[in-house]
Write a protein that holds these residues in place. Sequence first.
Motif, PDB file in Angstrom:
ATOM      1  N   HIS A  52      -2.974   1.966 -10.198  1.00 17.65           N
ATOM      2  CA  HIS A  52      -3.957   0.899 -10.140  1.00 17.65           C
ATOM      3  C   HIS A  52      -4.423   0.270  -8.848  1.00 17.65           C
ATOM      4  O   HIS A  52      -3.437   0.244  -7.919  1.00 17.65           O
ATOM      5  N   GLN A  53      -5.420  -0.131  -8.759  1.00 19.61           N
ATOM      6  CA  GLN A  53      -6.035  -0.566  -7.422  1.00 19.61           C
ATOM      7  C   GLN A  53      -5.119  -1.708  -6.974  1.00 19.61           C
ATOM      8  O   GLN A  53      -5.039  -2.802  -7.753  1.00 19.61           O
ATOM      9  N   ILE A  54      -4.825  -2.035  -5.634  1.00 23.56           N
ATOM     10  CA  ILE A  54      -4.306  -3.323  -5.404  1.00 23.56           C
ATOM     11  C   ILE A  54      -5.027  -4.227  -4.848  1.00 23.56           C
ATOM     12  O   ILE A  54      -6.361  -3.951  -4.577  1.00 23.56           O
ATOM     13  N   VAL A  85      -6.931  -4.916   0.647  1.00 19.79           N
ATOM     14  CA  VAL A  85      -7.557  -3.582   1.245  1.00 19.79           C
ATOM     15  C   VAL A  85      -7.642  -3.866   2.757  1.00 19.79           C
ATOM     16  O   VAL A  85      -8.077  -4.992   3.295  1.00 19.79           O
ATOM     17  N   ALA A  93      -8.834  -8.497  -0.978  1.00 22.04           N
ATOM     18  CA  ALA A  93     -10.022  -7.926  -1.772  1.00 22.04           C
ATOM     19  C   ALA A  93     -10.965  -8.643  -2.459  1.00 22.04           C
ATOM     20  O   ALA A  93     -10.670 -10.229  -2.483  1.00 22.04           O
ATOM     21  N   PRO A 104       0.914  -1.260   0.073  1.00 23.59           N
ATOM     22  CA  PRO A 104       0.023  -0.074   0.007  1.00 23.59           C
ATOM     23  C   PRO A 104       0.712   1.284   0.040  1.00 23.59           C
ATOM     24  O   PRO A 104       0.356   2.211   0.492  1.00 23.59           O
ATOM     25  N   THR A 156     -11.306  -7.308  -8.197  1.00 25.29           N
ATOM     26  CA  THR A 156     -10.400  -6.598  -7.917  1.00 25.29           C
ATOM     27  C   THR A 156      -9.033  -7.070  -8.009  1.00 25.29           C
ATOM     28  O   THR A 156      -7.859  -6.887  -8.356  1.00 25.29           O
ATOM     29  N   ALA A 160      -5.913  -6.565 -10.045  1.00 26.19           N
ATOM     30  CA  ALA A 160      -4.309  -6.151  -9.418  1.00 26.19           C
ATOM     31  C   ALA A 160      -3.606  -7.178 -10.020  1.00 26.19           C
ATOM     32  O   ALA A 160      -2.373  -7.008 -10.174  1.00 26.19           O
ATOM     33  N   GLN A 165       2.219   1.307  -6.915  1.00 29.53           N
ATOM     34  CA  GLN A 165       1.492   0.391  -7.851  1.00 29.53           C
ATOM     35  C   GLN A 165       1.635   1.196  -9.016  1.00 29.53           C
ATOM     36  O   GLN A 165       1.389   2.308  -9.351  1.00 29.53           O
ATOM     37  N   ASP A 220       1.878   7.895 -11.202  1.00 25.47           N
ATOM     38  CA  ASP A 220       2.399   7.066 -10.617  1.00 25.47           C
ATOM     39  C   ASP A 220       3.959   7.167 -10.391  1.00 25.47           C
ATOM     40  O   ASP A 220       4.678   6.289 -10.651  1.00 25.47           O
TER      41      ASP A 220
END
Lengths: 560, 137
Positions: free
Chosen positions: A167-169, A172, A177, A159, A181, A185, A163, A365
């Motif tokens: 992008h969403q990891i 969570v 997640a 976190p 997701t 990821a 990334q 990023d």
Amino acid sequence: MSDQNDNEAEEDTEAVPAPEGDSDIIDTDYEIGQDNVEPKIGPFQLDVHNPVFLVSGIVVVAFVILTLAFQSQVEPLFEGLRGFLTTNFDWFFLIAGNIFVLVCLGILVSPLGKVRIGGQDATPDYGYPGWFAMLFAAGMGIGLMFFGVLEPVYYFGTPWGDQPLMHQIGIVDGEVADPATVEAARAMAMAATIYHWGLHPWAIYAIVALSLALFAYNKGLPLTVRSMFYPIFGEKVWGPVGHVIDILAVFATLFGLATSLGLGAQQASAGIGYVFNIEAIDADNVYASVILIGIITLMALVSVLRGLDGGVKRLSEFNMILAALLLLFVIFVGPTATLLSSYFGNLWAYLTEMAALSNPVGREDDGFRQGWTAFYWAWWISWSPFVGMFIARVSRGRTVREFITCVLLIPTVISALWMTAFGGTAIDQVVTMAEESAVFGYVIAEYNDTLSLFGMLSDLPFAAITSTIAIILVIVFFVTSSDSGSLVIDTITAGGKINAPVSQRVFWVIFEGLVAAALLLGGGLAALQAAAVSTGLPFAIVLLVACVALVMGLMREPRE
Amino acid sequence: MYKKILVPVDLTHADRLEKALQTAADLSIHYGAPICYVGVTPEAPSPVARNPAEFAQKLEAFGQAQAARHGVTATTKSYSATDPAIDINKTLRKAVEEAGADLVVMASHVPNVTDYIWPSHGGWVAEHSEASVFVVR
């Protein structure tokens, strides 16, 4: 003076014959070794290029002494320098990387691909297995071992804002997640990792290797970096301009090599402590790493004395077999079906995300683009004179098209398979076992990068055996890099002579070990990495010029 | 007593070979055995030649000059190697076999401590081939 001209005129009447079949021999008055001096130090007779050997030797020694003398000041200095370069010149590294790939692909599909290295009728010195083994052993063996698990898991689940493309990891609040997701990821993590180990690094190597091979084997110039620039600088390349290029190449090789040797030693000592349960030995124990560097330098010494065929080639083949066994083990004992089905998916994700990942401007990023991509590009570039020259030396007899296919496309596909197996298995462990998995502990919960590979292996059966194999792989890759690196530095500092006295190679092997040890003591990995990045920037400029020279040189060659 | 004499030559240091060349020529005349001058070159450009083809030309010219000067029958044979500094021993053994030589006459360097680490070429060839070896100091 008039005497000398007469001699030259006499020699010129007899033209240099083509090597094997037609090739475009460059008519230069420069004789290889003409600037060499042959000092005798004790029993050792040396044969070295006058300014290049001396200047690079003195500056490297001064550098090592300063690092040792001012340990506490050196680390922040290097870290600052690295931060400055990757933050301010990330766009430059990214653009340069893209240009190298495009130039390679352009040559591959153009008629220039028909040129044969070593003349139209030349036959290859090495078969495919030995050649591939040496490509990987010199090019990225240690790196694949170090980053194979670490990098994909890092992008997937950490976190800290690194990334790719923001992008969403897949993790969570410390929990895995939802499946959609996680899948997205995972795909992005694999695409970004393959991006760093795929076409771009191998294109950098291919450009340097092809240029060196072309100007040495086809055009008859000495096997040294300055020869690549003959189309641009002409005879001036034998003067100060060429000295600067060669000295830069020696620095880049030495510091780039030292970075990898440092990484390898830390990973190996961490692995030894982990596998054999010795608490005192871990990655932070620089003394363990330094001792390991000493042992490995000794092994490299033996290998160097056995020569190219008896040393590097044998060790590379041995390692290739061992690495293939480990790869097959991970594929079959890990989540086999997932890995096999995700392999093509990963390659596809790589190709579709490449445009966005390699875009040099307008991105947010920073952690990924500056901290990872720019660092990698600088590292590959700093390593390119070494790997390139070594690849050049073993690639005589191949056509340019065959060369680019085998140095660019096939290694990319193999690197992607390696990353899929090691990274894919590790991500699968994180997803199915969450914080129960060792990888989760070493990469996401606490950052313990040197143990990431061993963590992944520990959650598979036969961990003690596979981890031991992994340690052997790291050490042998270390030996082959040190060995081939000293062959290359020796050739450059001997003005392109590849049959200089053997004692010179011995000197460079020991010297490399000393530099790696000193840098490790002086400032840990940060110092090593920063040193590599610093030589990567000027050399990136040199390589862009080399692209022009390469195309010019290829256009003058006869094609089949 | 001898059928064929093999003489390894280092064209970079041809001036240091005088004594060995003379010895070989005398033996050649005495036993009526032809000489084969052998050279090993890197495939990459070297101070002597830009490529193996040029090296072969130069070696042949050298061989002819020697033959004319000493009045002996001589041929030449050049070999190329990817790492000649190390591979020279094995290449010489191959040369002895291919030429069918039963005597090797070669110049020696001044022995020193490094001989313990990488032994002399003459000693190695004597140990690993069928031929007699005459090392000229």
